[in-house]
Design a protein around this motif. Structure first.
Motif, PDB file in Angstrom:
ATOM      1  N   GLY A 239     -10.589  14.727  -9.667  1.00  0.00           N
ATOM      2  CA  GLY A 239      -9.202  14.364  -9.875  1.00  0.00           C
ATOM      3  C   GLY A 239      -8.406  14.666  -8.623  1.00  0.00           C
ATOM      4  N   LEU A 240      -7.544  13.717  -8.225  1.00  0.00           N
ATOM      5  CA  LEU A 240      -6.730  13.883  -7.022  1.00  0.00           C
ATOM      6  C   LEU A 240      -5.263  13.930  -7.402  1.00  0.00           C
ATOM      7  CD1 LEU A 240      -9.215  11.752  -6.220  1.00  0.00           C
ATOM      8  CD2 LEU A 240      -8.057  11.824  -4.032  1.00  0.00           C
ATOM      9  N   LEU A 241      -4.568  14.929  -6.892  1.00  0.00           N
ATOM     10  CA  LEU A 241      -3.125  15.012  -7.031  1.00  0.00           C
ATOM     11  C   LEU A 241      -2.516  14.769  -5.661  1.00  0.00           C
ATOM     12  CD1 LEU A 241      -0.919  15.624  -9.094  1.00  0.00           C
ATOM     13  CD2 LEU A 241      -1.011  18.004  -8.360  1.00  0.00           C
ATOM     14  N   LEU A 242      -1.667  13.732  -5.567  1.00  0.00           N
ATOM     15  CA  LEU A 242      -1.067  13.328  -4.299  1.00  0.00           C
ATOM     16  C   LEU A 242       0.438  13.539  -4.351  1.00  0.00           C
ATOM     17  CD1 LEU A 242      -2.958   9.916  -4.048  1.00  0.00           C
ATOM     18  CD2 LEU A 242      -3.721  12.122  -3.151  1.00  0.00           C
ATOM     19  N   ASP A 243       1.055  13.545  -3.173  1.00  0.00           N
ATOM     20  CA  ASP A 243       2.512  13.703  -3.162  1.00  0.00           C
ATOM     21  C   ASP A 243       3.224  12.435  -3.624  1.00  0.00           C
ATOM     22  OD1 ASP A 243       1.817  12.238  -0.931  1.00  0.00           O
ATOM     23  OD2 ASP A 243       3.357  13.127   0.358  1.00  0.00           O
TER      24      ASP A 243
ATOM     25  N   THR B 248       0.852  -1.183   0.000  1.00  0.00           N
ATOM     26  CA  THR B 248       0.000   0.000   0.000  1.00  0.00           C
ATOM     27  C   THR B 248       0.892   1.238   0.000  1.00  0.00           C
ATOM     28  OG1 THR B 248      -0.106   0.011   2.403  1.00  0.00           O
ATOM     29  CG2 THR B 248      -1.833  -1.206   1.222  1.00  0.00           C
ATOM     30  N   CYS B 249       0.278   2.403  -0.095  1.00  0.00           N
ATOM     31  CA  CYS B 249       1.048   3.644  -0.157  1.00  0.00           C
ATOM     32  C   CYS B 249       0.341   4.719   0.660  1.00  0.00           C
ATOM     33  CB  CYS B 249       1.196   4.091  -1.619  1.00  0.00           C
ATOM     34  SG  CYS B 249       2.096   5.641  -1.836  1.00  0.00           S
ATOM     35  N   GLU B 250       1.069   5.326   1.570  1.00  0.00           N
ATOM     36  CA  GLU B 250       0.544   6.433   2.371  1.00  0.00           C
ATOM     37  C   GLU B 250       0.850   7.729   1.636  1.00  0.00           C
ATOM     38  OE1 GLU B 250      -1.039   5.577   5.090  1.00  0.00           O
ATOM     39  OE2 GLU B 250      -0.420   3.470   5.025  1.00  0.00           O
ATOM     40  N   ALA B 251      -0.155   8.589   1.473  1.00  0.00           N
ATOM     41  CA  ALA B 251       0.044   9.807   0.700  1.00  0.00           C
ATOM     42  C   ALA B 251      -0.796  10.950   1.254  1.00  0.00           C
ATOM     43  CB  ALA B 251      -0.316   9.558  -0.766  1.00  0.00           C
ATOM     44  N   GLN B 252      -0.508  12.142   0.768  1.00  0.00           N
ATOM     45  CA  GLN B 252      -1.244  13.335   1.176  1.00  0.00           C
ATOM     46  C   GLN B 252      -1.866  13.991  -0.047  1.00  0.00           C
ATOM     47  OE1 GLN B 252       1.101  16.622   2.694  1.00  0.00           O
ATOM     48  NE2 GLN B 252      -0.574  17.342   3.992  1.00  0.00           N
ATOM     49  N   VAL B 253      -3.100  14.490   0.109  1.00  0.00           N
ATOM     50  CA  VAL B 253      -3.787  15.173  -0.981  1.00  0.00           C
ATOM     51  C   VAL B 253      -3.193  16.569  -1.137  1.00  0.00           C
ATOM     52  CG1 VAL B 253      -5.986  16.018  -1.862  1.00  0.00           C
ATOM     53  CG2 VAL B 253      -5.910  13.873  -0.558  1.00  0.00           C
TER      54      VAL B 253
ATOM     55  N   THR C 202     -11.292  22.406 -12.930  1.00  0.00           N
ATOM     56  CA  THR C 202     -11.113  23.519 -12.007  1.00  0.00           C
ATOM     57  C   THR C 202     -10.475  23.034 -10.706  1.00  0.00           C
ATOM     58  OG1 THR C 202     -13.077  24.602 -12.925  1.00  0.00           O
ATOM     59  CG2 THR C 202     -12.299  25.375 -10.765  1.00  0.00           C
ATOM     60  N   ALA C 203      -9.443  23.735 -10.262  1.00  0.00           N
ATOM     61  CA  ALA C 203      -8.780  23.394  -9.001  1.00  0.00           C
ATOM     62  C   ALA C 203      -9.645  23.846  -7.832  1.00  0.00           C
ATOM     63  CB  ALA C 203      -7.409  24.065  -8.931  1.00  0.00           C
ATOM     64  N   VAL C 204      -9.895  22.926  -6.887  1.00  0.00           N
ATOM     65  CA  VAL C 204     -10.731  23.231  -5.719  1.00  0.00           C
ATOM     66  C   VAL C 204     -10.035  22.711  -4.463  1.00  0.00           C
ATOM     67  CG1 VAL C 204     -12.932  23.237  -6.983  1.00  0.00           C
ATOM     68  CG2 VAL C 204     -12.035  21.083  -6.071  1.00  0.00           C
ATOM     69  N   ALA C 205     -10.475  23.219  -3.325  1.00  0.00           N
ATOM     70  CA  ALA C 205      -9.886  22.815  -2.046  1.00  0.00           C
ATOM     71  C   ALA C 205     -10.525  21.560  -1.487  1.00  0.00           C
ATOM     72  CB  ALA C 205      -9.996  23.953  -1.040  1.00  0.00           C
ATOM     73  N   SER C 206     -11.766  21.268  -1.916  1.00  0.00           N
ATOM     74  CA  SER C 206     -12.457  20.078  -1.410  1.00  0.00           C
ATOM     75  C   SER C 206     -13.490  19.629  -2.422  1.00  0.00           C
ATOM     76  CB  SER C 206     -13.132  20.378  -0.062  1.00  0.00           C
ATOM     77  OG  SER C 206     -14.153  21.362  -0.235  1.00  0.00           O
TER      78      SER C 206
ATOM     79  N   GLN D 140     -10.622  16.660   1.160  1.00  0.00           N
ATOM     80  CA  GLN D 140     -10.051  17.993   1.008  1.00  0.00           C
ATOM     81  C   GLN D 140      -8.538  17.960   1.005  1.00  0.00           C
ATOM     82  OE1 GLN D 140     -11.819  20.088   4.258  1.00  0.00           O
ATOM     83  NE2 GLN D 140     -10.643  19.031   5.834  1.00  0.00           N
ATOM     84  N   ILE D 141      -7.969  19.068   0.546  1.00  0.00           N
ATOM     85  CA  ILE D 141      -6.513  19.202   0.502  1.00  0.00           C
ATOM     86  C   ILE D 141      -5.943  19.024   1.908  1.00  0.00           C
ATOM     87  CG2 ILE D 141      -4.632  20.837   0.102  1.00  0.00           C
ATOM     88  CD1 ILE D 141      -6.237  22.034  -2.168  1.00  0.00           C
ATOM     89  N   GLY D 142      -4.843  18.262   1.975  1.00  0.00           N
ATOM     90  CA  GLY D 142      -4.199  18.009   3.255  1.00  0.00           C
ATOM     91  C   GLY D 142      -4.573  16.684   3.878  1.00  0.00           C
ATOM     92  N   ASP D 143      -5.669  16.057   3.392  1.00  0.00           N
ATOM     93  CA  ASP D 143      -6.080  14.766   3.947  1.00  0.00           C
ATOM     94  C   ASP D 143      -4.996  13.716   3.703  1.00  0.00           C
ATOM     95  OD1 ASP D 143      -8.440  15.684   4.906  1.00  0.00           O
ATOM     96  OD2 ASP D 143      -9.700  14.813   3.343  1.00  0.00           O
TER      97      ASP D 143
END
Length: 822
Positions: free
Chosen positions: A393-397, A367-372, A381-385, A448-451
């Motif tokens: 669409g999700l962009l993760l680290d 598995t992989c632990e990541a942050q949104v 459109t880019a949104v915070a949540s 949301q971002i940061g999750d």
């Protein structure tokens, strides 16, 4: 500029050499015989256009320099280095486009004036001349052109474009609107042939030393080593195409001549015939060539009819076209530019290689632990949540999902939020956009971002892709082993269901070659070889004999996949290992041992284009099922062969066998089975079908001869025979009529044959000396219409069917009609 599109669009892989480009100068081969920038109509009409030429370019990416530097350097090179007289140079700039909301490029105008170009030689033009676009969509911008005056001040100027400086400032969106690019770029292009003509004082590019003294040097073809390497293939393709074209041309001329003989002096040439001759029809002759051939004969083409056929063809294609797949979420050039401006690092997708082979033969995927880091709505459109039920669409680290690339389908799976493992967020696919991995998901709850999230790949899907990807490498290697080391891959695509592989071939593969390829793969699979994977410096792969790589940009370092040989040993030029096994540059996910492929069967093969063959293949259980089905069908073909060898005593049995063979042909043609076996069985079945049809014809001829003799004994010689006869089929009945007329050429014959459930067959032929108004088609139609049926045929012979319980009435109708005509 095609190779630099990823930079303009912001999609360049940040690990590749190209990502570091800031200033570039190059010379490249260009073909302008189609597409958005098409010079084909100008070639031969002037002395400066070519279908193939060399473009000299200089580039500045990401605002490294812009208009002032580009114009200054161009002017300096032309006037001070090349010493082209300033008074013979003119320039143009963009005059604006009010409809698009674009102002005139006065900045460029002022730059030229400041460099000393007189205002009288600084011209302004609209978007048609001075706004450069790569196509219907994509990066674009105003351009400034430098022109050379061939007249040299004598009479009116004769300007020829020498250099075009494009300032990439905008992006043409899919809706036609213009948006500013996140970064500005410079893209300039100057034709080498035109520059040489100017420097050598020639009006025609064809008079330069590029096209005269150097022709012999060109033949000695080092500037382009691929021409020498592929000379035999090039010569074969050109010869085959030339022979095919000449054959089509000769046939086309015959069809045109035959059609013209049937036209009146003022008739238009039929659009349907021209269409059948054209690229859209059967012969593949360009329509403009067909028109030229007609023009030489003084005949005008039905252009309106041709346009109608073109519209109908377009409508038909639209109806037959596959439905457009739903567009997935995507990071466009603006979204990528914003991420880069914010300093967001590319996604770390190295966890996609975090899997291992367990002692029981199964695979364990981590598995992989990541942050949104960022969320996007369906429209990008880019949104915070995002909220419940929303597609996003999700962009993760970081991620362990494989994003679709290199021909391998994307992973799918799900993710969960930290501390909320019972709520699954399904991930349908992942895409790579400029080094960022975008996950397409549906949110069952707010995100949301940061999750913090945990990613899980669909294990069965991933394993299926791994099997197919390793099998693709083995297939590539097996093709080289079978067809020769010069065999080149043209592309591939794979998912857990099947793999597709395009390969350059001179001719279609024979069944023996297809079988040999499968056997080579099976051997490697049976040996359960270890698959080694390692990232190495791209430079280490440059001189390895036999190393397989496609003509594309690879990251540095690059991942090497080697079957059976450790990567370090495979990359040692002295080892020659890459010539003995599969070694490729590849970013995909692979099995760790070849045995899990199980089996590989090539189930399909077709010519994509001249010199390119597409193969379809399955592996594992699907391959085994394909082999079993192939064996089952082979047994049925064997049984049909034995039935045919025993012979048929009557027509019913012969027809039944012929139909069974026809059903077998359809089954073999459409079943998922080994392609080599399909080809062999189809060849056998078609031979059987010919033999069966020959046997049917012999039986029917014998039956017809017997019935003909009976009818001749029953009817004295006269102008008419109307009677009933038993016949198993319409084919037999027609043969009886023909034989009767051959033995009694002055007799007109109509025969009826009663069939089960009241159906009646009809066949007739009129005598050679019959009156012009007495036709077989009309005779059969009169009788069959009386029986509530239909008829078809010609003036001499016809046939039909109907239904009646009163044959005598039908015979009376036949006699009455014939006697009236006679």
């Amino acid at each position: 500029m095609n190779q630099f599109k990823p930079i303009f669009l912001g999609t360049v892989d940040p690990r590749s050499e190209m990502a570091g480009f800031r200033r570039v100068a190059n010379s490249q081969k260009c073909v302008r015989a189609g597409g958005h920038h098409n010079d084909l109509e100008d070639v031969g009409r002037d002395l400066s256009h070519h279908t193939f030429f060399e473009m000299l370019g200089n580039w500045a990416f990401g605002g490294e320099y812009f208009k002032e530097e580009a114009c200054s350097m161009a002017w300096e090179l032309l006037t001070q280095v090349y010493r082209i007289p300033e008074e013979r140079l003119w320039v143009s700039y963009f005059d604006g486009d009010p409809k698009a909301g674009l102002d005139p490029d006065l900045e460029t105008r002022d730059i030229w004036l400041s460099l000393g170009v007189p205002a009288s030689r600084v011209l302004s033009y609209g978007p048609q001349e001075n706004f450069w676009e790569m196509g219907d969509t994509g990066p674009c911008g105003p351009c400034t052109e430098i022109h050379y005056d061939l007249a040299g001040g004598v009479g009116a100027p004769q300007l020829v474009e020498l250099w075009n400086l494009v300032f990439m400032q905008h992006n043409r969106e899919a809706d036609g609107s213009l948006q500013p690019l996140p970064q500005r770029h410079v893209d300039t292009g100057m034709g080498l042939e035109r520059l040489v003509a100017v420097l050598q004082g020639k009006h025609s590019t064809y008079d330069t030393d590029l096209f005269s003294p150097l022709l012999s040097a060109i033949h000695q073809g080092d500037a382009y080593p691929e021409l020498q390497r592929n000379s035999a293939q090039i010569a074969n393709l050109v010869s085959e195409d030339e022979a095919a074209f000449l054959a089509s041309l000769q046939r086309g001329r015959r069809i045109i001549d035959r059609t013209l003989r049937s036209l009146g002096p003022s008739d238009l040439f039929p659009a349907e015939v021209a269409w059948s001759l054209s690229l859209a029809g059967d012969l593949g002759l360009p329509l403009d060539l067909v028109e030229l051939m007609l023009e030489e004969k003084g005949v005008q083409l039905d252009s309106a009819g041709l346009e109608r056929l073109a519209r109908e063809e377009a409508q038909h294609r639209a109806q037959q076209a596959e439905p457009v797949q739903k567009q997935g979420l995507w990071l466009d050039v603006h979204a990528l530019g914003e991420l880069q401006r914010r300093g967001v690092p590319p996604t770390d997708d190295s966890p996609k290689y975090d899997y291992s082979l367990q002692p029981n033969g199964g695979y364990e995927f981590g598995t992989c632990e990541a942050q949104v880091l960022q969320l996007y709505t369906e429209d990008g459109t880019a949104v915070a949540s995002v909220g419940k039920g929303q597609r996003c669409g999700l962009l993760l680290d970081k991620t362990n999902f494989y994003a679709e690339q290199g021909g391998q389908a994307s992973d799918r799976g799900y993710l969960v939020r930290a501390g909320q493992e019972d709520v699954l967020f399904p991930v349908a696919r992942a895409q790579v956009c400029g080094g960022f991995i975008l996950h397409e998901a549906v949110a069952p709850e707010c995100l949301q971002i940061g999750d913090q999230v945990q990613l899980h790949v669909d294990k069965a899907w991933r394993l299926g892709c791994m099997e197919k990807h390793t099998a693709t490498h083995l297939l590539n290697w097996a093709l080289r082993q079978t067809l020769g080391p010069g065999t080149e891959q043209q592309g591939s695509h794979l998912n857990p269901e099947r793999l597709r592989f395009d390969v350059a071939t001179q001719t279609p593969l024979t069944p023996e070659q297809l079988r040999a390829v499968e056997n080579t793969v099976q051997e490697a699979v049976g040996q359960d070889k270890t698959v080694y994977m390692e990232e190495v410096a791209l430079a280490l792969t440059a001189q390895v004999p036999g190393l397989r790589s496609l003509d594309e940009v690879y990251p540095d370092p690059v991942r090497v996949v080697s079957v059976g040989v450790p990567v370090a040993h495979a990359l040692d030029p002295a080892s020659q290992a890459a010539l003995q096994t599969s070694v490729e540059l590849c970013c995909g996910t692979h099995l760790l041992c070849t045995g899990a492929v199980g089996d590989l069967v090539i189930i399909g093969e077709r010519q994509l284009s001249k010199g390119t063959t597409r193969l379809l293949a399955v592996t594992g259980e699907q391959a085994q099922q394909a082999r079993e089905l192939g064996q089952s069908l082979a047994q049925e073909v064997k049984a049909a062969t034995e039935r045919l060898s025993q012979g048929s005593r009557d027509g019913v049995e012969a027809h039944r066998l012929s139909k069974d063979i026809g059903r077998l042909i359809e089954a073999v043609d459409t079943s998922v089975m080994p392609q080599w076996q399909r080809r062999e069985l189809l060849a056998t079945l078609k031979m059987l079908q010919r033999r069966a049809n020959t046997a049917i014809r012999k039986l029917e001829m014998g039956q017809a001869a017997k019935k003909t003799q009976e009818l001749l004994e029953r009817h004295s010689k006269g102008p008419l025979i109307v009677d009933t006869v038993s016949a198993e089929s319409l084919s037999v009945l027609v043969k009886v009529v023909r034989q009767l007329c051959e033995q009694a050429p002055n007799t007109s014959v109509l025969l009826l044959s009663p069939q089960p459930v009241g159906k009646v067959l009809c066949a007739c032929r009129v005598a050679q000396g019959a009156t012009p108004t007495f036709t077989a088609e009309a005779w059969a139609l009169a009788v069959c219409s009386h029986m509530g049926g239909k008829a078809w045929g010609s003036r001499v012979v016809a046939q039909g069917t109907g239904s009646t319980a009163d044959l005598d009435a039908a015979l009376s109708t036949a006699r009455a009609y014939a006697l009236n005509q006679l």
